[in-house]
Design a protein around this motif. Structure first.
Motif, short mmCIF file in Angstrom:
data_model
loop_
_atom_site.label_atom_id
_atom_site.label_comp_id
_atom_site.label_asym_id
_atom_site.label_seq_id
_atom_site.Cartn_x
_atom_site.Cartn_y
_atom_site.Cartn_z
N PRO A 11 46.14 15.66 35.60
CA PRO A 11 45.57 13.88 35.98
C PRO A 11 46.05 12.96 35.19
O PRO A 11 45.43 12.91 33.79
N ILE A 12 45.55 11.72 35.86
CA ILE A 12 45.92 9.81 35.18
C ILE A 12 45.49 9.30 35.98
O ILE A 12 45.16 9.63 36.73
N ILE A 13 44.94 8.34 35.23
CA ILE A 13 44.37 7.24 35.89
C ILE A 13 45.82 5.93 35.77
O ILE A 13 45.88 5.14 34.51
N ARG A 14 46.11 5.54 36.45
CA ARG A 14 46.87 4.51 36.25
C ARG A 14 46.38 2.86 36.88
O ARG A 14 45.95 3.21 38.00
N LEU A 15 46.56 2.42 35.84
CA LEU A 15 46.22 0.82 36.13
C LEU A 15 47.29 -0.10 36.81
O LEU A 15 48.12 0.91 36.71
N THR A 16 46.78 -1.15 37.34
CA THR A 16 47.05 -2.04 37.80
C THR A 16 48.50 -2.66 37.17
O THR A 16 49.19 -3.10 38.48
N SER A 17 48.12 -2.69 35.75
CA SER A 17 49.85 -3.48 35.05
C SER A 17 50.09 -2.84 34.36
O SER A 17 51.05 -3.15 34.02
N GLY A 18 50.28 -1.17 35.50
CA GLY A 18 51.58 -0.10 35.09
C GLY A 18 51.07 0.98 34.07
O GLY A 18 52.14 2.10 34.25
N LEU A 19 50.28 0.48 33.41
CA LEU A 19 49.88 1.52 32.11
C LEU A 19 48.99 2.39 32.99
O LEU A 19 48.44 2.76 33.65
N GLN A 20 49.03 3.81 32.27
CA GLN A 20 48.45 5.25 32.35
C GLN A 20 47.55 5.16 31.96
O GLN A 20 48.01 5.67 29.94
N ILE A 21 46.81 6.22 31.42
CA ILE A 21 45.97 7.29 30.83
C ILE A 21 45.28 8.91 31.52
O ILE A 21 44.87 8.84 32.30
N GLY A 22 45.40 9.25 30.21
CA GLY A 22 45.47 10.42 30.41
C GLY A 22 44.15 10.61 30.80
O GLY A 22 43.14 10.19 29.82
N GLU A 23 43.08 11.74 31.76
CA GLU A 23 41.88 11.41 32.17
C GLU A 23 41.32 12.90 31.03
O GLU A 23 40.42 12.00 30.22
N GLY A 24 42.10 13.52 30.80
CA GLY A 24 41.49 14.22 29.54
C GLY A 24 41.41 13.61 28.15
O GLY A 24 41.04 13.61 27.16
N ASN A 25 42.44 12.29 27.75
CA ASN A 25 42.35 12.30 26.83
C ASN A 25 40.99 10.79 26.49
O ASN A 25 40.40 10.45 25.84
N LEU A 26 41.58 10.16 28.38
CA LEU A 26 39.80 9.45 28.10
C LEU A 26 38.60 10.23 28.25
O LEU A 26 37.22 9.10 26.51
N ALA A 27 38.70 10.93 28.51
CA ALA A 27 37.40 12.17 27.92
C ALA A 27 37.20 12.62 26.96
O ALA A 27 36.22 12.25 25.76
N ALA A 28 38.26 12.39 25.77
CA ALA A 28 38.06 12.47 24.32
C ALA A 28 37.38 11.97 23.79
O ALA A 28 36.66 11.35 22.59
N GLY A 29 38.21 10.26 23.99
CA GLY A 29 37.83 9.44 23.76
C GLY A 29 36.55 8.99 23.85
O GLY A 29 35.84 8.35 22.67
N LEU A 30 35.71 8.95 25.41
CA LEU A 30 34.54 8.45 24.56
C LEU A 30 33.54 9.58 24.45
O LEU A 30 32.32 8.71 23.96
N GLY A 31 33.99 10.89 23.85
CA GLY A 31 33.46 12.00 23.53
C GLY A 31 33.65 11.82 21.84
O GLY A 31 32.21 11.70 21.20
N LEU A 32 34.68 10.80 21.05
CA LEU A 32 34.17 10.69 20.24
C LEU A 32 34.16 9.56 19.72
O LEU A 32 33.29 9.98 18.57
N ILE A 33 33.54 8.70 20.69
CA ILE A 33 32.24 7.29 20.76
C ILE A 33 31.42 7.36 19.90
O ILE A 33 30.34 7.37 19.81
N ALA A 34 31.03 8.24 21.42
CA ALA A 34 29.29 9.20 21.33
C ALA A 34 29.38 9.43 20.13
O ALA A 34 28.57 9.45 19.88
N LEU A 35 29.92 10.71 19.49
CA LEU A 35 30.08 11.46 17.82
C LEU A 35 29.76 10.19 16.91
O LEU A 35 29.00 10.88 16.45
N ALA A 36 30.28 9.63 16.69
CA ALA A 36 30.62 8.42 15.94
C ALA A 36 29.49 7.66 16.41
O ALA A 36 28.17 7.54 14.86
N LEU A 37 29.02 7.30 17.26
CA LEU A 37 27.40 6.86 17.49
C LEU A 37 26.18 7.29 16.86
O LEU A 37 25.32 7.20 16.02
N ALA A 38 26.48 9.07 16.87
CA ALA A 38 25.56 9.86 16.90
C ALA A 38 25.47 9.93 15.22
O ALA A 38 23.89 9.59 14.50
#
Length: 354
Positions: A11-38
Protein backbone atom coordinates in the motif's frame (compact mmCIF):
# COMPACT_ATOMS: atom_id res chain seq x y z
CA UNK A 1 -3.79 12.53 -2.31
CA UNK A 2 -5.13 8.99 -2.57
CA UNK A 3 -4.33 5.50 -1.43
CA UNK A 4 -3.04 3.05 -4.02
CA UNK A 5 -0.85 -0.02 -4.39
CA UNK A 6 2.68 -0.20 -5.78
CA UNK A 7 3.70 -2.72 -8.44
CA UNK A 8 4.83 -5.09 -5.66
CA UNK A 9 1.37 -4.92 -4.05
CA UNK A 10 2.37 -2.82 -1.03
CA UNK A 11 0.00 0.00 0.00
CA UNK A 12 1.19 3.50 -0.87
CA UNK A 13 -0.08 7.06 -0.64
CA UNK A 14 0.04 8.83 -4.00
CA UNK A 15 0.28 12.61 -3.86
CA UNK A 16 -1.25 14.94 -6.43
CA UNK A 17 2.29 15.99 -7.48
CA UNK A 18 2.99 12.42 -8.60
CA UNK A 19 5.19 11.48 -5.65
CA UNK A 20 4.36 8.34 -3.73
CA UNK A 21 5.07 7.25 -0.16
CA UNK A 22 4.84 3.70 1.14
CA UNK A 23 2.44 3.46 4.05
CA UNK A 24 4.92 1.25 5.90
CA UNK A 25 7.71 3.79 5.37
CA UNK A 26 5.44 6.62 6.54
CA UNK A 27 4.51 4.72 9.70
CA UNK A 28 8.16 3.90 10.36
CA UNK A 29 9.15 7.55 9.88
CA UNK A 30 6.51 8.78 12.30
CA UNK A 31 7.53 6.10 14.81
CA UNK A 32 11.20 7.09 14.58
CA UNK A 33 10.33 10.78 15.03
CA UNK A 34 8.33 9.88 18.14
CA UNK A 35 11.25 7.80 19.44
CA UNK A 36 13.69 10.68 18.80
CA UNK A 37 11.46 13.10 20.74
CA UNK A 38 11.06 10.62 23.60
CA UNK A 39 14.83 10.10 23.82
CA UNK A 40 15.40 13.85 23.77
CA UNK A 41 12.92 14.33 26.64
CA UNK A 42 14.59 11.54 28.61
CA UNK A 43 18.05 12.96 27.93
CA UNK A 44 17.17 16.36 29.41
CA UNK A 45 16.87 14.68 32.83
CA UNK A 46 20.17 12.77 32.76
CA UNK A 47 23.18 14.23 34.55
CA UNK A 48 24.50 15.19 37.94
CA UNK A 49 22.20 18.25 38.27
CA UNK A 50 18.62 17.45 39.31
CA UNK A 51 16.59 18.94 36.48
CA UNK A 52 14.73 17.75 33.42
CA UNK A 53 11.76 18.16 31.10
CA UNK A 54 9.37 19.74 33.67
CA UNK A 55 11.93 22.47 34.40
CA UNK A 56 12.48 23.00 30.68
CA UNK A 57 8.75 23.46 30.08
CA UNK A 58 8.61 25.80 33.07
CA UNK A 59 11.47 27.83 31.61
CA UNK A 60 9.83 27.97 28.15
CA UNK A 61 6.66 29.25 29.80
CA UNK A 62 8.63 32.20 31.19
CA UNK A 63 9.40 30.82 34.64
CA UNK A 64 12.72 31.39 36.37
CA UNK A 65 15.11 28.54 37.20
CA UNK A 66 18.06 28.42 39.61
CA UNK A 67 21.33 29.22 37.85
CA UNK A 68 22.70 25.68 38.14
CA UNK A 69 19.58 24.11 36.63
CA UNK A 70 19.29 26.71 33.86
CA UNK A 71 22.97 26.23 32.94
CA UNK A 72 22.63 22.42 32.92
CA UNK A 73 19.59 22.56 30.64
CA UNK A 74 20.38 25.40 28.25
CA UNK A 75 24.17 25.28 28.09
CA UNK A 76 24.94 21.58 28.43
CA UNK A 77 22.11 19.14 27.81
CA UNK A 78 20.08 20.78 25.05
CA UNK A 79 23.15 21.65 22.91
CA UNK A 80 24.39 18.05 23.25
CA UNK A 81 21.00 16.67 22.21
CA UNK A 82 20.61 18.99 19.22
CA UNK A 83 24.19 18.70 17.97
CA UNK A 84 24.25 14.94 18.53
CA UNK A 85 21.08 14.46 16.49
CA UNK A 86 22.37 16.70 13.68
CA UNK A 87 25.74 14.91 13.53
CA UNK A 88 24.15 11.45 13.62
CA UNK A 89 21.63 12.46 10.94
CA UNK A 90 24.42 13.74 8.67
CA UNK A 91 26.75 10.73 9.01
CA UNK A 92 23.92 8.22 8.52
CA UNK A 93 22.61 10.12 5.49
CA UNK A 94 26.08 10.19 3.94
CA UNK A 95 26.46 6.46 4.61
CA UNK A 96 23.12 5.62 2.97
CA UNK A 97 24.05 7.67 -0.09
CA UNK A 98 27.45 6.01 -0.45
CA UNK A 99 25.98 2.53 -0.03
CA UNK A 100 23.70 3.13 -3.00
CA UNK A 101 26.58 4.62 -4.97
CA UNK A 102 28.84 1.61 -4.30
CA UNK A 103 26.00 -0.95 -4.17
CA UNK A 104 27.64 -2.24 -1.00
CA UNK A 105 25.94 -2.29 2.43
CA UNK A 106 29.30 -1.77 4.19
CA UNK A 107 30.14 1.53 2.46
CA UNK A 108 30.27 4.66 4.63
CA UNK A 109 32.25 7.94 4.74
CA UNK A 110 35.03 6.23 6.69
CA UNK A 111 35.43 3.34 4.25
CA UNK A 112 35.46 5.71 1.28
CA UNK A 113 38.23 7.71 2.95
CA UNK A 114 36.12 10.89 3.07
CA UNK A 115 36.10 11.11 6.88
CA UNK A 116 39.79 10.29 7.05
CA UNK A 117 40.55 13.03 4.52
CA UNK A 118 38.77 15.55 6.74
CA UNK A 119 40.43 14.18 9.88
CA UNK A 120 43.93 14.28 8.40
CA UNK A 121 43.51 17.83 7.10
CA UNK A 122 42.23 19.02 10.50
CA UNK A 123 45.12 17.30 12.26
CA UNK A 124 47.68 18.88 9.92
CA UNK A 125 46.12 22.29 10.49
CA UNK A 126 46.09 21.95 14.29
CA UNK A 127 49.64 20.59 14.40
CA UNK A 128 51.10 23.49 12.44
CA UNK A 129 48.59 26.18 13.49
CA UNK A 130 47.27 25.25 16.97
CA UNK A 131 45.41 28.57 17.32
CA UNK A 132 43.42 28.11 14.07
CA UNK A 133 39.85 29.43 14.24
CA UNK A 134 36.82 27.13 14.13
CA UNK A 135 35.91 28.49 10.71
CA UNK A 136 39.34 27.60 9.35
CA UNK A 137 39.04 24.11 10.87
CA UNK A 138 35.67 23.66 9.12
CA UNK A 139 37.15 24.73 5.77
CA UNK A 140 40.07 22.35 6.31
CA UNK A 141 37.65 19.46 6.94
CA UNK A 142 35.65 20.18 3.78
CA UNK A 143 38.87 20.63 1.79
CA UNK A 144 40.27 17.30 2.96
CA UNK A 145 37.06 15.44 2.17
CA UNK A 146 36.72 17.08 -1.25
CA UNK A 147 40.35 16.26 -2.08
CA UNK A 148 39.67 12.57 -1.40
CA UNK A 149 36.43 12.69 -3.44
CA UNK A 150 38.21 14.29 -6.41
CA UNK A 151 41.02 11.76 -6.11
CA UNK A 152 38.47 8.93 -6.15
CA UNK A 153 36.73 10.30 -9.23
CA UNK A 154 40.07 10.79 -10.98
CA UNK A 155 41.43 7.34 -10.16
CA UNK A 156 38.40 5.15 -10.91
CA UNK A 157 37.79 6.59 -14.36
CA UNK A 158 34.59 7.44 -16.17
CA UNK A 159 30.91 6.77 -15.77
CA UNK A 160 31.19 3.01 -16.45
CA UNK A 161 33.48 2.39 -13.48
CA UNK A 162 31.80 0.17 -10.90
CA UNK A 163 30.82 1.08 -7.36
CA UNK A 164 33.15 -1.68 -6.16
CA UNK A 165 36.11 0.07 -7.83
CA UNK A 166 35.28 3.30 -6.00
CA UNK A 167 34.96 1.42 -2.70
CA UNK A 168 38.29 -0.42 -3.07
CA UNK A 169 40.07 2.77 -4.05
CA UNK A 170 38.50 4.52 -1.06
CA UNK A 171 39.77 1.78 1.27
CA UNK A 172 43.30 2.21 -0.13
CA UNK A 173 43.20 5.99 0.37
CA UNK A 174 41.70 5.59 3.86
CA UNK A 175 44.50 3.19 4.86
CA UNK A 176 47.18 5.59 3.66
CA UNK A 177 45.62 8.58 5.44
CA UNK A 178 45.14 6.57 8.65
CA UNK A 179 48.85 5.80 8.64
CA UNK A 180 49.63 9.50 8.20
CA UNK A 181 47.27 10.37 11.09
CA UNK A 182 49.06 7.83 13.31
CA UNK A 183 52.40 9.41 12.51
CA UNK A 184 51.03 12.85 13.37
CA UNK A 185 49.77 11.57 16.73
CA UNK A 186 53.14 9.98 17.53
CA UNK A 187 55.34 12.93 16.70
CA UNK A 188 53.29 15.90 17.85
CA UNK A 189 53.77 17.48 21.31
CA UNK A 190 52.13 15.48 24.09
CA UNK A 191 49.48 18.11 24.87
CA UNK A 192 48.39 18.38 21.22
CA UNK A 193 48.47 14.59 20.83
CA UNK A 194 46.21 14.05 23.85
CA UNK A 195 43.73 16.65 22.61
CA UNK A 196 43.63 15.06 19.14
CA UNK A 197 43.18 11.59 20.65
CA UNK A 198 40.14 12.76 22.64
CA UNK A 199 38.64 14.35 19.55
CA UNK A 200 39.29 11.22 17.44
CA UNK A 201 37.22 9.18 19.90
CA UNK A 202 34.19 11.41 19.20
CA UNK A 203 32.92 13.92 21.72
CA UNK A 204 29.96 16.22 22.39
CA UNK A 205 31.86 17.98 25.15
CA UNK A 206 32.27 21.18 23.08
CA UNK A 207 28.61 21.35 22.02
CA UNK A 208 27.22 24.87 22.24
CA UNK A 209 24.69 27.04 20.43
CA UNK A 210 27.36 28.77 18.35
CA UNK A 211 28.57 25.45 16.95
CA UNK A 212 24.97 24.40 16.32
CA UNK A 213 24.40 27.69 14.48
CA UNK A 214 27.24 26.97 12.07
CA UNK A 215 26.00 23.41 11.50
CA UNK A 216 22.30 24.35 11.15
CA UNK A 217 22.33 25.76 7.57
CA UNK A 218 23.71 22.51 6.13
CA UNK A 219 21.35 20.45 8.27
CA UNK A 220 18.36 22.46 7.05
CA UNK A 221 19.39 21.88 3.43
CA UNK A 222 19.51 18.09 3.80
CA UNK A 223 15.76 17.53 3.16
CA UNK A 224 16.21 19.30 -0.19
CA UNK A 225 19.24 17.10 -0.88
CA UNK A 226 17.23 13.98 -0.03
CA UNK A 227 14.46 15.08 -2.42
CA UNK A 228 16.86 15.84 -5.29
CA UNK A 229 19.28 12.91 -4.88
CA UNK A 230 16.80 10.21 -3.85
CA UNK A 231 15.58 9.48 -7.37
CA UNK A 232 19.12 9.13 -8.72
CA UNK A 233 20.08 6.73 -5.93
CA UNK A 234 17.05 4.57 -6.71
CA UNK A 235 18.56 4.12 -10.17
CA UNK A 236 22.06 3.49 -8.77
CA UNK A 237 20.63 0.62 -6.68
CA UNK A 238 19.93 -1.20 -9.95
CA UNK A 239 23.55 -0.91 -11.15
CA UNK A 240 25.38 1.51 -13.40
CA UNK A 241 24.27 -0.02 -16.69
CA UNK A 242 20.61 -0.08 -15.72
CA UNK A 243 20.85 3.44 -14.30
CA UNK A 244 22.24 4.73 -17.61
CA UNK A 245 19.55 2.82 -19.49
CA UNK A 246 16.95 4.63 -17.38
CA UNK A 247 18.50 7.95 -18.40
CA UNK A 248 20.46 8.73 -15.24
CA UNK A 249 23.45 11.02 -16.13
CA UNK A 250 26.01 9.18 -14.00
CA UNK A 251 28.92 11.37 -15.10
CA UNK A 252 27.16 14.37 -13.51
CA UNK A 253 25.20 12.84 -10.65
CA UNK A 254 27.98 10.72 -9.14
CA UNK A 255 30.26 13.71 -8.36
CA UNK A 256 27.25 15.56 -6.92
CA UNK A 257 26.41 12.64 -4.61
CA UNK A 258 30.04 12.35 -3.50
CA UNK A 259 30.25 16.11 -2.95
CA UNK A 260 27.10 16.16 -0.83
CA UNK A 261 28.39 13.20 1.21
CA UNK A 262 31.66 15.08 1.75
CA UNK A 263 29.84 18.15 3.08
CA UNK A 264 27.78 16.03 5.49
CA UNK A 265 30.64 13.93 6.82
CA UNK A 266 33.02 16.91 7.05
CA UNK A 267 30.51 18.92 9.06
CA UNK A 268 29.97 16.03 11.47
CA UNK A 269 33.70 15.36 11.85
CA UNK A 270 34.36 19.03 12.57
CA UNK A 271 31.58 19.21 15.17
CA UNK A 272 31.98 15.96 17.12
CA UNK A 273 34.87 14.01 15.61
CA UNK A 274 34.53 10.73 13.70
CA UNK A 275 31.51 8.52 14.49
CA UNK A 276 32.96 5.19 13.44
CA UNK A 277 30.62 2.61 11.91
CA UNK A 278 27.52 4.83 12.26
CA UNK A 279 27.27 5.25 8.48
CA UNK A 280 26.99 1.46 8.17
CA UNK A 281 24.82 0.81 11.23
CA UNK A 282 22.05 3.35 10.75
CA UNK A 283 21.00 2.47 7.15
CA UNK A 284 21.01 -1.26 7.95
CA UNK A 285 18.90 -0.79 11.10
CA UNK A 286 16.53 1.51 9.19
CA UNK A 287 16.24 -1.12 6.47
CA UNK A 288 15.24 -3.70 9.06
CA UNK A 289 12.61 -1.39 10.58
CA UNK A 290 11.10 -0.63 7.17
CA UNK A 291 12.69 -1.71 3.86
CA UNK A 292 12.77 1.28 1.53
CA UNK A 293 14.50 2.73 -1.51
CA UNK A 294 15.32 6.20 -2.74
CA UNK A 295 14.14 9.17 -0.70
CA UNK A 296 12.38 7.09 1.96
CA UNK A 297 15.55 5.08 2.62
CA UNK A 298 17.64 8.23 2.99
CA UNK A 299 15.14 9.84 5.38
CA UNK A 300 14.73 6.75 7.57
CA UNK A 301 18.50 6.18 7.69
CA UNK A 302 19.16 9.78 8.72
CA UNK A 303 16.52 9.58 11.47
CA UNK A 304 18.02 6.35 12.77
CA UNK A 305 21.50 7.90 12.86
CA UNK A 306 20.28 10.86 14.88
CA UNK A 307 18.47 8.56 17.31
CA UNK A 308 21.57 6.40 17.81
CA UNK A 309 23.75 9.38 18.73
CA UNK A 310 21.16 10.92 21.07
CA UNK A 311 20.70 7.51 22.69
CA UNK A 312 24.46 7.04 23.00
CA UNK A 313 24.82 10.45 24.65
CA UNK A 314 21.99 9.59 27.06
CA UNK A 315 23.88 6.39 27.92
CA UNK A 316 27.12 8.24 28.65
CA UNK A 317 25.37 10.74 30.93
CA UNK A 318 23.13 8.12 32.51
CA UNK A 319 26.15 6.06 33.59
CA UNK A 320 27.43 9.05 35.55
CA UNK A 321 30.26 11.56 35.50
CA UNK A 322 32.62 9.11 37.21
CA UNK A 323 32.89 7.10 34.00
CA UNK A 324 33.21 9.42 31.00
CA UNK A 325 32.80 7.63 27.68
CA UNK A 326 33.56 8.93 24.17
CA UNK A 327 30.42 9.31 22.09
CA UNK A 328 31.94 7.20 19.30
CA UNK A 329 32.41 4.25 21.68
CA UNK A 330 28.90 4.71 23.12
CA UNK A 331 27.38 4.65 19.61
CA UNK A 332 29.19 1.38 18.94
CA UNK A 333 28.05 -0.13 22.25
CA UNK A 334 24.42 0.69 21.46
CA UNK A 335 24.42 0.16 17.69
CA UNK A 336 26.37 -3.07 17.27
CA UNK A 337 24.14 -5.24 19.53
CA UNK A 338 21.07 -3.82 17.77
CA UNK A 339 22.73 -4.52 14.43
CA UNK A 340 23.49 -8.16 15.39
CA UNK A 341 19.93 -8.71 16.68
CA UNK A 342 18.45 -7.15 13.52
CA UNK A 343 20.59 -9.36 11.26
CA UNK A 344 19.64 -12.45 13.25
CA UNK A 345 15.93 -11.66 13.15
CA UNK A 346 16.20 -10.92 9.43
CA UNK A 347 17.84 -14.31 8.84
CA UNK A 348 15.12 -16.07 10.87
CA UNK A 349 12.43 -14.20 8.93
CA UNK A 350 13.93 -15.41 5.62
CA UNK A 351 14.15 -19.00 6.90
CA UNK A 352 10.47 -19.00 7.91
CA UNK A 353 9.42 -17.39 4.63
CA UNK A 354 10.99 -20.31 2.74
Amino acid sequence: MRRDRATDGKPIIRLTSGLQIGEGNLAAGLGLIALALALACLSTGLGSTETGMPDLLHSLAGGALPDAEAYALWNVRLPRIVLGFMAGWSVALAGAMLQSLARNPLADPGLFGLSQGSITMIMLLLVFFPAASKLLVAFAAVGGGLAVALLLIGLVGGERSSGLAILLMGIAIETMLSALASVLLLYTPAETSYALSDWLAGSLFHADWQLIGTFAPLFCVTPIGIFLIGRALSAYDLGNDMAMALGEPIARSRPLVLGFAVLLSSAAVTAVGPLTFLGVLAPQLAGYVSPAIGRARLFLSALTGGILVVGADALTRGIGADMPMPIGLAVTLIGVPLFVVALRLQALRKMHSH
